[in-house]
Design a protein around this motif. Structure first.
Motif, mmCIF file in Angstrom:
data_model
loop_
_atom_site.group_PDB
_atom_site.id
_atom_site.type_symbol
_atom_site.label_atom_id
_atom_site.label_comp_id
_atom_site.label_asym_id
_atom_site.label_seq_id
_atom_site.Cartn_x
_atom_site.Cartn_y
_atom_site.Cartn_z
ATOM 1 N N GLN A 1 0.777 -0.932 -0.046
ATOM 2 C CA GLN A 1 -0.059 -0.002 -0.042
ATOM 3 C C GLN A 1 0.876 1.365 0.040
ATOM 4 O OE1 GLN A 1 -2.813 -0.257 3.483
ATOM 5 N NE2 GLN A 1 -3.883 -2.103 2.583
ATOM 6 N N ALA A 2 0.754 1.945 -1.083
ATOM 7 C CA ALA A 2 1.808 3.112 -1.192
ATOM 8 C C ALA A 2 1.237 4.341 -0.206
ATOM 9 C CB ALA A 2 1.613 3.879 -2.796
ATOM 10 N N GLN A 3 2.432 5.021 0.114
ATOM 11 C CA GLN A 3 2.215 6.034 0.960
ATOM 12 C C GLN A 3 2.937 7.218 0.433
ATOM 13 O OE1 GLN A 3 3.898 5.228 4.918
ATOM 14 N NE2 GLN A 3 3.158 2.979 4.934
ATOM 15 N N PRO A 4 2.137 8.343 0.393
ATOM 16 C CA PRO A 4 2.683 9.438 -0.235
ATOM 17 C C PRO A 4 3.976 10.052 0.220
ATOM 18 C CG PRO A 4 0.356 9.977 0.387
ATOM 19 C CD PRO A 4 0.981 8.561 1.058
ATOM 20 N N LEU A 5 5.104 10.370 -0.691
ATOM 21 C CA LEU A 5 6.390 10.706 -0.338
ATOM 22 C C LEU A 5 6.479 12.223 0.174
ATOM 23 C CD1 LEU A 5 9.268 9.519 0.070
ATOM 24 C CD2 LEU A 5 9.520 10.366 -2.520
ATOM 25 N N HIS A 6 6.345 12.395 1.407
ATOM 26 C CA HIS A 6 6.504 13.776 1.887
ATOM 27 C C HIS A 6 7.815 13.935 2.763
ATOM 28 C CE1 HIS A 6 2.708 14.542 0.313
ATOM 29 N NE2 HIS A 6 1.943 13.877 1.096
ATOM 30 N N PRO A 7 8.828 14.706 2.393
ATOM 31 C CA PRO A 7 9.934 14.710 3.273
ATOM 32 C C PRO A 7 9.636 14.978 4.762
ATOM 33 C CG PRO A 7 10.102 16.251 1.262
ATOM 34 C CD PRO A 7 8.573 15.814 1.268
ATOM 35 N N ARG A 8 8.664 15.951 5.132
ATOM 36 C CA ARG A 8 8.546 16.022 6.527
ATOM 37 C C ARG A 8 7.898 14.643 7.136
ATOM 38 N NH1 ARG A 8 5.084 21.699 6.735
ATOM 39 N NH2 ARG A 8 6.710 22.995 6.360
ATOM 40 N N SER A 9 7.096 13.847 6.426
ATOM 41 C CA SER A 9 6.552 12.518 7.048
ATOM 42 C C SER A 9 7.803 11.615 7.140
ATOM 43 C CB SER A 9 5.608 12.004 6.232
ATOM 44 O OG SER A 9 5.868 11.547 4.829
ATOM 45 N N VAL A 10 8.883 11.630 6.178
ATOM 46 C CA VAL A 10 9.915 10.969 6.371
ATOM 47 C C VAL A 10 10.638 11.153 7.491
ATOM 48 C CG1 VAL A 10 12.204 10.242 5.238
ATOM 49 C CG2 VAL A 10 10.119 10.402 3.678
ATOM 50 N N VAL A 11 10.992 12.621 7.830
ATOM 51 C CA VAL A 11 11.603 13.033 8.932
ATOM 52 C C VAL A 11 10.766 12.526 10.154
ATOM 53 C CG1 VAL A 11 12.488 14.772 9.966
ATOM 54 C CG2 VAL A 11 12.815 14.810 7.641
ATOM 55 N N SER A 12 9.605 12.774 10.203
ATOM 56 C CA SER A 12 8.915 12.353 11.170
ATOM 57 C C SER A 12 9.059 10.963 11.590
ATOM 58 C CB SER A 12 7.466 12.717 11.062
ATOM 59 O OG SER A 12 6.283 12.315 11.946
ATOM 60 N N ASP A 13 8.915 10.205 10.572
ATOM 61 C CA ASP A 13 8.944 8.663 10.707
ATOM 62 C C ASP A 13 10.093 8.379 11.452
ATOM 63 O OD1 ASP A 13 6.405 7.948 9.668
ATOM 64 O OD2 ASP A 13 7.083 7.718 7.745
#
Length: 403
Positions: free
Chosen positions: A194-206
């Motif tokens: 299940q694809a997740q949108p690629l957002h730099p902020r969410s990457v950093v948050s993860d």
């Protein structure tokens, strides 16, 4: 339907990932038996010669921060395939260089491509396999890691004994291309991704969330610190065994890495061991074996040194495969980035090992290296003991409450 143990898709997927893993780690570790030869050819110190491994490992580790989030957004199989092909072409390119600086630059680029499969493979399993199948497949996959390391070093040692070092890269690059084609053919396409949108902020948050999870952070530190010592011990022992009184050839030094085969056995059986013992207890057992094996290498006879590495390899890969499964199971979100972050610690630890052990090597030679190793293992053993006495549910609830 999720892939279950024993089905055709299980064996196809596991074999594909194992072949990809074998290819990756053959390419990563191919220069290790060549270190004395590279040092003599380019007039390098042991630390400078080890940069041919450090460059690859450090860039591989950093690349994992990219591949994990990309695979969460774009998918698993295609990204792994592209990165494997890039690694093959870079390996072939290295066979054409003549200077050490060019070798280091391309080894760094090779590391960037080699990170694709390690960053994504376990996340692919987590998406497609049911839980018991994940435990079994992770063990088999990681056993291929050690087999790849053995294969790369054996081929490197044998070819380097009779030909120039460039030929080593040509031979392994050609073999790697065949393995990549098999990987693409065998690996089933993702059905549950299940694809997740690629957002730099969410990457950093993860990444922040993973680092704030005490169960994951502890696993990251154990894996990184163990790798910092374990892999680099092999680099320094090659200089010990190439010198008096052993005077081992490049081919014989490559044979030393057959000790990795006990690691393959440990990895393959780690999933079943975790069904009988708790995962933290498997980690503790592995680290105790690392300590025991390191002490064995202080004994002068060559058979005792080899025995020490046989024991250490079993202990290291038992711990590593258990940690990999632990991270996959305890990541609350973004499983691929959680697994990638574990490997970031793992490979950055490997890339920093020479810098940590070099002062001890200069101070007291091999006994100094072992002393420094025991200091690190004391830390990782304490961390594993903490995990064994820490109720997982309470830790997770505390983390969620503060997230």
């Amino acid at each position: 339907m999720m892939i279950t143990t024993g089905t055709r898709d299980f064996w196809y997927a596991t074999l594909a990932l194992a072949l990809g893993s074998l290819m990756i780690f053959a390419n990563v570790h191919m220069t290790q038996p060549l270190l004395p030869q590279l040092a003599a050819t380019f007039e390098l110190t042991p630390l400078q010669a080890s940069w041919s491994l450090t460059a690859t490992l450090s860039m591989l580790g950093l690349s994992l921060l990219i591949y994990g989030p990309l695979s969460d957004a774009w998918g698993r199989k295609n990204l792994m395939s592209i990165s494997l092909l890039g690694a093959v072409f870079t390996t072939l390119a290295i066979s054409q260089v003549e200077t050490y600086s060019s070798l280091l630059i391309l080894r760094g680029l090779q590391g960037l491509f080699l990170g694709g499969l390690p960053a994504i493979a376990i996340a692919y399993m987590g998406d497609e396999f049911e839980r018991h199948a994940v435990l079994v497949a992770v063990g088999l996959y990681i056993s291929a890691n050690s087999l790849g390391g053995v294969t790369g070093r054996l081929v490197s040692g044998f070819v380097g004994e009779h030909y120039d070092w460039q030929v080593v890269f040509l031979v392994l690059g050609s073999a790697s291309f065949i393995l990549v084609l098999l990987f693409i053919w065998l690996l089933p396409s993702s059905k549950h991704f299940q694809a997740q949108p690629l957002h730099p902020r969410s990457v950093v948050s993860d990444i922040k969330n993973h680092l704030r999870n005490p169960l994951l952070l502890t696993a990251y530190l154990i894996g990184g610190l163990n790798m910092l010592v374990f892999l680099t011990q092999y680099s320094y022992i090659t200089f010990v065994l190439a010198d008096a009184p052993y005077h081992l050839s490049t081919h014989a030094l490559g044979m030393l890495f057959l000790t990795y085969l006990t690691g393959s056995l440990a990895s393959a059986g780690s999933g079943r061991a975790a069904l009988w013992l708790s995962q933290p207890l498997c980690m503790i057992l592995g680290i105790l074996l690392l300590i025991t094996g390191s002490l064995f290498t202080l004994l002068a006879p060559l058979p005792m040194i080899v025995s020490g590495f046989l024991i250490s390899s079993f202990g290291f890969f038992l711990t590593h495969s258990t940690l990999s499964s632990w991270v996959s199971q305890h990541a609350l979100t973004a499983r691929a980035s959680a697994s990638s972050l574990y490997l970031v610690f793992y490979y950055l630890g490997a890339s920093l090992g020479s810098f940590y052990l070099e002062p001890f090597w200069q101070w007291a030679g091999w006994p100094g290296v072992v002393s420094a190793s025991l200091l690190v293992f004391a830390i990782t053993l304490s961390a594993a003991v903490w995990l064994s006495f820490r109720p997982n549910e309470r830790v997770q609830k505390s983390f969620l409450a503060n997230a």
